[in-house]
Motif scaffolding. Structure first.
Motif, PDB file in Angstrom:
ATOM      1  N   ALA A  62       0.843  -1.206   0.000  1.00 16.64           N
ATOM      2  CA  ALA A  62       0.000   0.000   0.000  1.00 16.64           C
ATOM      3  C   ALA A  62       0.876   1.253   0.000  1.00 16.64           C
ATOM      4  O   ALA A  62       0.561   2.243  -0.668  1.00 16.64           O
ATOM      5  N   VAL A  63       1.982   1.197   0.744  1.00 15.46           N
ATOM      6  CA  VAL A  63       2.921   2.322   0.770  1.00 15.46           C
ATOM      7  C   VAL A  63       3.570   2.489  -0.608  1.00 15.46           C
ATOM      8  O   VAL A  63       3.723   3.604  -1.105  1.00 15.46           O
ATOM      9  N   ILE A  64       3.936   1.360  -1.215  1.00 14.68           N
ATOM     10  CA  ILE A  64       4.538   1.422  -2.554  1.00 14.68           C
ATOM     11  C   ILE A  64       3.566   2.055  -3.539  1.00 14.68           C
ATOM     12  O   ILE A  64       3.952   2.884  -4.378  1.00 14.68           O
ATOM     13  N   GLY A  65       2.290   1.662  -3.453  1.00 14.84           N
ATOM     14  CA  GLY A  65       1.288   2.220  -4.361  1.00 14.84           C
ATOM     15  C   GLY A  65       1.177   3.728  -4.231  1.00 14.84           C
ATOM     16  O   GLY A  65       1.072   4.448  -5.234  1.00 14.84           O
ATOM     17  N   ALA A  66       1.207   4.227  -2.984  1.00 15.77           N
ATOM     18  CA  ALA A  66       1.121   5.675  -2.763  1.00 15.77           C
ATOM     19  C   ALA A  66       2.379   6.374  -3.275  1.00 15.77           C
ATOM     20  O   ALA A  66       2.301   7.417  -3.934  1.00 15.77           O
ATOM     21  N   GLN A  67       3.536   5.789  -2.994  1.00 13.58           N
ATOM     22  CA  GLN A  67       4.790   6.410  -3.423  1.00 13.58           C
ATOM     23  C   GLN A  67       4.938   6.369  -4.943  1.00 13.58           C
ATOM     24  O   GLN A  67       5.543   7.268  -5.534  1.00 13.58           O
ATOM     25  N   ALA A  68       4.399   5.321  -5.576  1.00 11.87           N
ATOM     26  CA  ALA A  68       4.521   5.198  -7.027  1.00 11.87           C
ATOM     27  C   ALA A  68       3.865   6.378  -7.733  1.00 11.87           C
ATOM     28  O   ALA A  68       4.274   6.755  -8.834  1.00 11.87           O
ATOM     29  N   LEU A  69       2.841   6.970  -7.087  1.00 15.19           N
ATOM     30  CA  LEU A  69       2.194   8.134  -7.687  1.00 15.19           C
ATOM     31  C   LEU A  69       2.846   9.432  -7.231  1.00 15.19           C
ATOM     32  O   LEU A  69       3.235  10.263  -8.041  1.00 15.19           O
ATOM     33  N   THR A  70       2.977   9.599  -5.923  1.00 15.12           N
ATOM     34  CA  THR A  70       3.421  10.893  -5.400  1.00 15.12           C
ATOM     35  C   THR A  70       4.870  11.214  -5.750  1.00 15.12           C
ATOM     36  O   THR A  70       5.232  12.373  -5.905  1.00 15.12           O
ATOM     37  N   MET A  71       5.718  10.172  -5.891  1.00 15.17           N
ATOM     38  CA  MET A  71       7.144  10.429  -6.115  1.00 15.17           C
ATOM     39  C   MET A  71       7.519  10.516  -7.592  1.00 15.17           C
ATOM     40  O   MET A  71       8.556  11.088  -7.942  1.00 15.17           O
ATOM     41  N   PHE A 149      -3.376  -4.358  -2.195  1.00 10.85           N
ATOM     42  CA  PHE A 149      -2.757  -3.352  -1.325  1.00 10.85           C
ATOM     43  C   PHE A 149      -2.129  -2.240  -2.168  1.00 10.85           C
ATOM     44  O   PHE A 149      -2.236  -1.060  -1.833  1.00 10.85           O
ATOM     45  N   PHE A 150      -1.454  -2.617  -3.259  1.00 16.41           N
ATOM     46  CA  PHE A 150      -0.812  -1.609  -4.113  1.00 16.41           C
ATOM     47  C   PHE A 150      -1.857  -0.651  -4.699  1.00 16.41           C
ATOM     48  O   PHE A 150      -1.698   0.570  -4.618  1.00 16.41           O
ATOM     49  N   VAL A 151      -2.913  -1.218  -5.271  1.00 16.82           N
ATOM     50  CA  VAL A 151      -3.940  -0.382  -5.898  1.00 16.82           C
ATOM     51  C   VAL A 151      -4.644   0.491  -4.856  1.00 16.82           C
ATOM     52  O   VAL A 151      -4.997   1.641  -5.135  1.00 16.82           O
ATOM     53  N   SER A 152      -4.826  -0.034  -3.640  1.00 20.44           N
ATOM     54  CA  SER A 152      -5.447   0.765  -2.574  1.00 20.44           C
ATOM     55  C   SER A 152      -4.602   1.996  -2.277  1.00 20.44           C
ATOM     56  O   SER A 152      -5.129   3.119  -2.146  1.00 20.44           O
ATOM     57  N   GLY A 153      -3.278   1.795  -2.143  1.00 22.42           N
ATOM     58  CA  GLY A 153      -2.396   2.936  -1.891  1.00 22.42           C
ATOM     59  C   GLY A 153      -2.375   3.908  -3.055  1.00 22.42           C
ATOM     60  O   GLY A 153      -2.394   5.132  -2.862  1.00 22.42           O
ATOM     61  N   PHE A 154      -2.369   3.369  -4.276  1.00 23.43           N
ATOM     62  CA  PHE A 154      -2.366   4.219  -5.478  1.00 23.43           C
ATOM     63  C   PHE A 154      -3.663   5.015  -5.571  1.00 23.43           C
ATOM     64  O   PHE A 154      -3.651   6.213  -5.872  1.00 23.43           O
ATOM     65  N   TRP A 155      -4.783   4.331  -5.299  1.00 19.90           N
ATOM     66  CA  TRP A 155      -6.099   4.990  -5.344  1.00 19.90           C
ATOM     67  C   TRP A 155      -6.164   6.129  -4.322  1.00 19.90           C
ATOM     68  O   TRP A 155      -6.623   7.235  -4.633  1.00 19.90           O
ATOM     69  N   GLY A 156      -5.684   5.886  -3.105  1.00 18.72           N
ATOM     70  CA  GLY A 156      -5.672   6.940  -2.087  1.00 18.72           C
ATOM     71  C   GLY A 156      -4.797   8.114  -2.499  1.00 18.72           C
ATOM     72  O   GLY A 156      -5.141   9.277  -2.264  1.00 18.72           O
TER      73      GLY A 156
END
Length: 231
Positions: A62-71, A149-156
Motif C-alpha cells: 500500500a505504501v509502494i502504491g502511494a509512493q509510485a504516484l506521489t514520487m 494493497f498496491f492499488v489501494s495505496g495508489f487509489w488513495g
C-alpha cells in the motif's frame, strides 16, 4: 508500448521503493518469526508454530502504491508521458513486483513443508487454508493480495493529489462507515451463518477471484481521477 516500458524503467530506477525495502521487510519479518519459533522450540513448547509476519511485506505494498504516484507522477509529466501511459506502466511495474513476491512465498512454502517447518515445526509461508489449497493457488492469492494493497495505496494517492488531504480523509472515513454499516446490517439480520456458508461455497479460489475483482474495481476508479490530476 515503448512509453509504457519507459514508465516501468522510471519506476524501477528507484529500486529501494519497489525491490529492496519489500525484500528487507520480508526478510526481517521472516528472521524475527524464526527467532521466536526457535525460542519456543528450545523452551520445550510443542505443536506447530504460526505467525502473522508474512503479512508485513503485503501491507507495505500500500505504501509502494502511494509512493509510485506521489514520487514519480510529476517527473513523468516532464517526460511527456500521458496519464494513461503512466497508469499502465505503473500497474505493470506493480504486477512484476507482486509476481516476484508471490514466487518467493511459494518457494518459501515448499522449503518450509519439505523441512518440517525449518526443523522447528514453525511456519511462515505455508499457513492455513492458503497453503492447503495448493502452492499454485497460494501463489496466485499472494499475488492478487499484493496487487490489492498496491492499488489501494495508489487509489488513495490519486485522491490526495486531485482533491487534497481533507477529501482523502473524508473518503477514507466514508469507506470505513460503509463497512461498519454493512457489518451492523449483517449482525442485525442474523445473517452471519449465511455469509460464512457463502464464503465456504465459493472456496479459496472464489475468494482469490473476489480479491482480484476488488483490486480491479479500485484500479478502474483510480484511473479517471488520475486523468484530472495535476502534477
Amino acid at each position: 508500448m515503448n512509453r509504457i516500458q519507459k514508465v516501468v524503467r522510471m519506476q524501477l530506477t528507484n529500486r529501494q521503493t519497489f525491490l529492496w525495502v519489500p525484500l528487507i521487510v520480508l526478510g526481517g519479518a521472516f528472521g524475527l518469526s524464526l527467532a521466536v519459533y526457535g525460542i519456543l522450540y528450545s523452551a520445550g513448547v510443542t505443536g506447530a508454530f504460526y505467525g502473522g509476519g508474512a503479512q508485513a511485506p503485503l501491507w507495505y505494498f500500500a505504501v509502494i502504491g502511494a509512493q509510485a504516484l506521489t514520487m514519480t507522477f510529476p517527473f513523468s509529466q516532464a517526460m511527456s508521458v500521458t496519464r494513461r501511459e503512466f497508469f499502465l506502466g505503473t500497474m505493470l511495474t506493480a504486477v512484476l513486483t507482486a509476481a516476484m513476491l508471490a514466487v518467493i512465498f511459494v518457494i518459501g512454502g515448499l522449503i518450509e513443508t519439505a523441512t518440517g517447518g525449518w526443523g522447528l515445526n514453525g511456519y511462515f509461508f505455508a499457513v492455513g487454508v492458503i497453503w492447503e489449497s495448493g502452492p499454485v493457488l497460494a501463489g496466485l492469492f499472494y499475488f492478487v493480495l499484493a496487487m490489492l494493497f498496491f492499488v489501494s495505496g495508489f487509489w488513495g494517492a490519486t485522491i490526495f493529489k486531485r482533491f487534497g488531504t481533507l477529501w482523502l480523509v473524508v473518503t477514507l472515513v466514508a469507506v470505513a462507515a460503509v463497512i461498519v454499516l454493512a457489518l451492523f446490517a449483517v449482525t442485525r439480520m442474523d445473517a452471519w451463518p449465511s455469509v460464512i456458508d457463502w464464503f465456504a461455497s465459493i472456496g479459496f479460489g472464489g475468494i482469490t477471484l473476489l480479491v482480484a475483482g476488488i483490486a480491479a474495481v479500485l484500479a478502474a476508479i483510480a484511473f479517471p481521477t488520475l486523468r484530472r490530476t495535476t502534477p
